[in-house]
Enzyme design. Structure first.
Site, PDB file in Angstrom:
ATOM      1  NE  ARG A   1      -3.519  -2.362  -0.209  1.00 14.88           N
ATOM      2  CZ  ARG A   1      -2.979  -3.549  -0.627  1.00 14.88           C
ATOM      3  NH1 ARG A   1      -2.037  -3.277  -1.731  1.00 14.88           N
ATOM      4  NH2 ARG A   1      -3.747  -4.649  -0.735  1.00 14.88           N
TER       5      ARG A   1
ATOM      6  CB  CYS B   1      -8.606  -2.051   4.827  1.00 16.49           C
ATOM      7  SG  CYS B   1      -9.435  -3.481   4.449  1.00 16.49           S
TER       8      CYS B   1
ATOM      9  CD  GLU C   1      -4.905  -0.174   3.308  1.00 13.56           C
ATOM     10  OE1 GLU C   1      -4.755  -1.004   3.850  1.00 13.56           O
ATOM     11  OE2 GLU C   1      -5.423   0.358   2.211  1.00 13.56           O
TER      12      GLU C   1
HETATM   13  C1  LIG Z   1     -15.356   1.317   0.476  1.00 15.60           C
HETATM   14  C2  LIG Z   1     -13.866   1.264   0.309  1.00 15.60           C
HETATM   15  C3  LIG Z   1     -13.157   0.111  -0.315  1.00 15.60           C
HETATM   16  C4  LIG Z   1     -11.805   0.046  -0.392  1.00 15.60           C
HETATM   17  N1  LIG Z   1     -11.100  -1.159  -0.868  1.00 15.60           N
HETATM   18  C5  LIG Z   1      -9.587  -0.994  -1.366  1.00 15.60           C
HETATM   19  C6  LIG Z   1      -9.250  -2.180  -1.521  1.00 15.60           C
HETATM   20  O1  LIG Z   1      -9.680  -3.314  -1.762  1.00 15.60           O
HETATM   21  N2  LIG Z   1      -7.798  -2.372  -1.724  1.00 15.60           N
HETATM   22  C7  LIG Z   1      -7.146  -1.114  -1.500  1.00 15.60           C
HETATM   23  O2  LIG Z   1      -5.845  -1.119  -1.814  1.00 15.60           O
HETATM   24  N3  LIG Z   1      -7.778  -0.035  -1.086  1.00 15.60           N
HETATM   25  C8  LIG Z   1      -9.034  -0.015  -0.838  1.00 15.60           C
HETATM   26  N4  LIG Z   1      -9.662   1.481  -0.611  1.00 15.60           N
HETATM   27  C9  LIG Z   1      -9.003   2.630  -0.476  1.00 15.60           C
HETATM   28  C10 LIG Z   1      -8.962   3.395  -1.567  1.00 15.60           C
HETATM   29  O3  LIG Z   1      -9.855   3.207  -2.463  1.00 15.60           O
HETATM   30  C11 LIG Z   1      -7.511   3.256  -2.435  1.00 15.60           C
HETATM   31  O4  LIG Z   1      -6.477   3.571  -1.601  1.00 15.60           O
HETATM   32  C12 LIG Z   1      -7.504   3.926  -3.813  1.00 15.60           C
HETATM   33  O5  LIG Z   1      -6.438   3.703  -4.609  1.00 15.60           O
HETATM   34  C13 LIG Z   1      -7.305   5.587  -3.364  1.00 15.60           C
HETATM   35  O6  LIG Z   1      -7.672   6.331  -4.398  1.00 15.60           O
HETATM   36  P1  LIG Z   1      -8.193   7.806  -4.348  1.00 15.60           P
HETATM   37  O7  LIG Z   1      -8.107   8.342  -5.780  1.00 15.60           O
HETATM   38  O8  LIG Z   1      -9.282   7.924  -3.709  1.00 15.60           O
HETATM   39  O9  LIG Z   1      -7.002   8.779  -3.716  1.00 15.60           O
HETATM   40  P2  LIG Z   1      -7.088   9.571  -2.374  1.00 15.60           P
HETATM   41  O10 LIG Z   1      -7.700   9.003  -1.333  1.00 15.60           O
HETATM   42  O11 LIG Z   1      -7.574  10.854  -2.956  1.00 15.60           O
HETATM   43  O12 LIG Z   1      -5.484   9.890  -2.004  1.00 15.60           O
HETATM   44  C14 LIG Z   1      -4.704   8.792  -1.651  1.00 15.60           C
HETATM   45  C15 LIG Z   1      -3.185   9.100  -1.496  1.00 15.60           C
HETATM   46  O13 LIG Z   1      -2.708   9.293  -2.889  1.00 15.60           O
HETATM   47  C16 LIG Z   1      -2.213  10.867  -2.908  1.00 15.60           C
HETATM   48  N5  LIG Z   1      -2.537  10.923  -4.392  1.00 15.60           N
HETATM   49  C17 LIG Z   1      -3.841  10.838  -5.172  1.00 15.60           C
HETATM   50  N6  LIG Z   1      -3.785  11.127  -6.275  1.00 15.60           N
HETATM   51  C18 LIG Z   1      -2.591  11.528  -6.807  1.00 15.60           C
HETATM   52  C19 LIG Z   1      -1.628  11.992  -7.784  1.00 15.60           C
HETATM   53  N7  LIG Z   1      -2.325  11.852  -8.782  1.00 15.60           N
HETATM   54  N8  LIG Z   1      -0.375  12.183  -7.841  1.00 15.60           N
HETATM   55  C20 LIG Z   1       0.521  12.331  -6.634  1.00 15.60           C
HETATM   56  N9  LIG Z   1      -0.418  11.748  -5.262  1.00 15.60           N
HETATM   57  C21 LIG Z   1      -1.764  11.454  -5.418  1.00 15.60           C
HETATM   58  C22 LIG Z   1      -3.009  11.641  -2.177  1.00 15.60           C
HETATM   59  O14 LIG Z   1      -2.189  12.778  -2.024  1.00 15.60           O
HETATM   60  C23 LIG Z   1      -3.245  10.721  -1.037  1.00 15.60           C
HETATM   61  O15 LIG Z   1      -1.812  10.630  -0.193  1.00 15.60           O
HETATM   62  C24 LIG Z   1     -11.007   1.093  -0.293  1.00 15.60           C
HETATM   63  C25 LIG Z   1     -11.679   2.232   0.312  1.00 15.60           C
HETATM   64  C26 LIG Z   1     -13.106   2.341   0.281  1.00 15.60           C
HETATM   65  C27 LIG Z   1     -13.676   3.823   0.682  1.00 15.60           C
END
Ligand SMILES: Cc1cc2nc3c(=O)[nH]c(=O)nc-3n(C[C@H](O)[C@H](O)[C@H](O)COP(=O)(O)OP(=O)(O)OC[C@H]3O[C@@H](n4cnc5c(N)ncnc54)[C@H](O)[C@@H]3O)c2cc1C
Length: 318
Positions: free
Chosen positions: A182, A239, A310
């Protein structure tokens, strides 16, 4: 650093309808929690993004780039400076190479990870189904090395394009990327010739030919499992804790410690999946953090294991 009057004036003049000041981050996180960001900006195109980043560097103005906020907990005091979302300017997905056995798909950082999964299925390309059901953007997924027991982004990513704080875009091959559980980090920071965390603009994914019908069926089965095992009705960030490197999962440890259903304010350890902290209604970030600390303390006392979040917790502590 908070935005001063001159900065606000320039931003308003330059970005007009694409910027909002004192914007509640609860509107932009899946947790539906968080104080206000001084400014929340969704640049309309790549050129605007580059100009913005160059302006920020010149002024030493801090910024936080986010995707869909699915893995973010914003503290109640909000975020000083700029929050930048790439969902408008970088959302294209295309196939850039089509060979006999393999293909390369290019997905921009602001595109949804689920759109990439669907694109792969429709094109009859295997490799992305591990990510079925993971919300968020491609950029967030790359930064988090998002994944499941079936695989993670690092398994299929071939290269990324990043934007450096000076406005220069560079491509970085997989061999220079360190994918951990992660988390993504860059092996050779000197390659970047700049300070600050680069912004991910695009990812290229190496996928292989398969049968679209089979992939669709597999995806549906994986989605059904998610629905059965994960809470879907409450705001959350997935998570909450990373699994320890060996032994029981974080969810198993929390459940064995008797913490399922524990609450502080509006924050609750889900009764469906113990590694989910949910916002059961009007939770504040302080509620979630207090519950997180309670879980960490009890798991540590019971099993002598330190659980690490995480979820990214952002914003100043007051
Ligand atoms: C219901 C639910 C289920 C989930 N299931 C999983 C799962 O099965 N597996 C899993 O791994 N995760 C899971 N997640 C967590 C999450 O969805 C992932 O971590 C996802 O990849 C985050 O993407 P995001 O665009 O929302 O990033 P954000 O939450 O907006 O950002 C996450 C991090 O990435 C950085 N970031 C985002 N975009 C960029 C960019 N373009 N350049 C540089 N930095 C950036 C942000 O600054 C932050 O530090 C789940 C979340 C929810 C709500």
């Amino acid at each position: 650093m908070p935005l001063d009057r001159d900065a606000k004036k320039w931003l308003k003049h330059r970005f007009g309808q694409h910027i909002k000041f004192d914007e509640p981050m609860s509107k932009h996180t899946y947790f539906r929690i968080g104080g206000t960001a001084d400014a929340y900006l969704v640049p309309p195109d790549r050129k605007d993004l580059i100009e913005l980043i160059q302006w920020a560097k010149q002024r030493q103005q801090p910024y936080l780039v986010i995707g869909d906020g699915t893995n973010l907990l914003v503290r109640d005091a909000g975020i000083r400076g700029l929050v930048i979302a790439l969902t408008k300017c970088l959302n294209h997905i295309t196939c850039t190479e089509w060979r006999k056995k393999k293909a390369v798909v290019s997905a921009m950082a602001g595109a949804k990870l689920q759109a990439l999964c669907k694109f792969a299925i429709k094109s009859g390309l295997a490799g992305m189904n591990f990510a079925i059901g993971i919300p968020g953007t491609v950029g967030g997924g790359i930064m988090m090395n998002a994944g499941t027991a079936k695989g993670s982004i690092g398994d299929v990513l071939d290269s990324i394009e990043v934007l450096l704080p000076d406005g220069q875009a560079v491509r970085i091959g997989k061999e220079k990327l360190d994918f951990e559980y992660r988390n993504l980090s860059l092996k050779k920071r000197e390659d970047l010739e700049a300070e600050g965390k680069p912004i991910i603009l695009e990812g290229r994914f190496q996928l292989w030919h398969s049968d679209a019908g089979y992939l669709k069926k597999e995806a549906q089965e994986l989605l059904n499992i998610r629905k059965k095992t994960q809470p879907t009705n409450y705001p959350c960030a997935g998570c909450f804790f990373k699994n320890p490197p060996a032994g029981k999962t974080a969810g198993e440890l929390i459940e064995l410690a008797g913490l399922k259903g524990k609450r502080i304010g509006g924050a609750e350890v889900s009764t469906k999946h113990a590694n989910y902290i949910i916002n059961s209604g009007n939770a504040t970030a302080s509620d979630v953090i207090a519950l997180m600390e309670m879980v960490q303390k009890i798991v540590s006392q019971t099993f002598n294991i330190e659980l690490k979040p995480e979820v990214k917790i952002v914003g100043p502590q007051v």
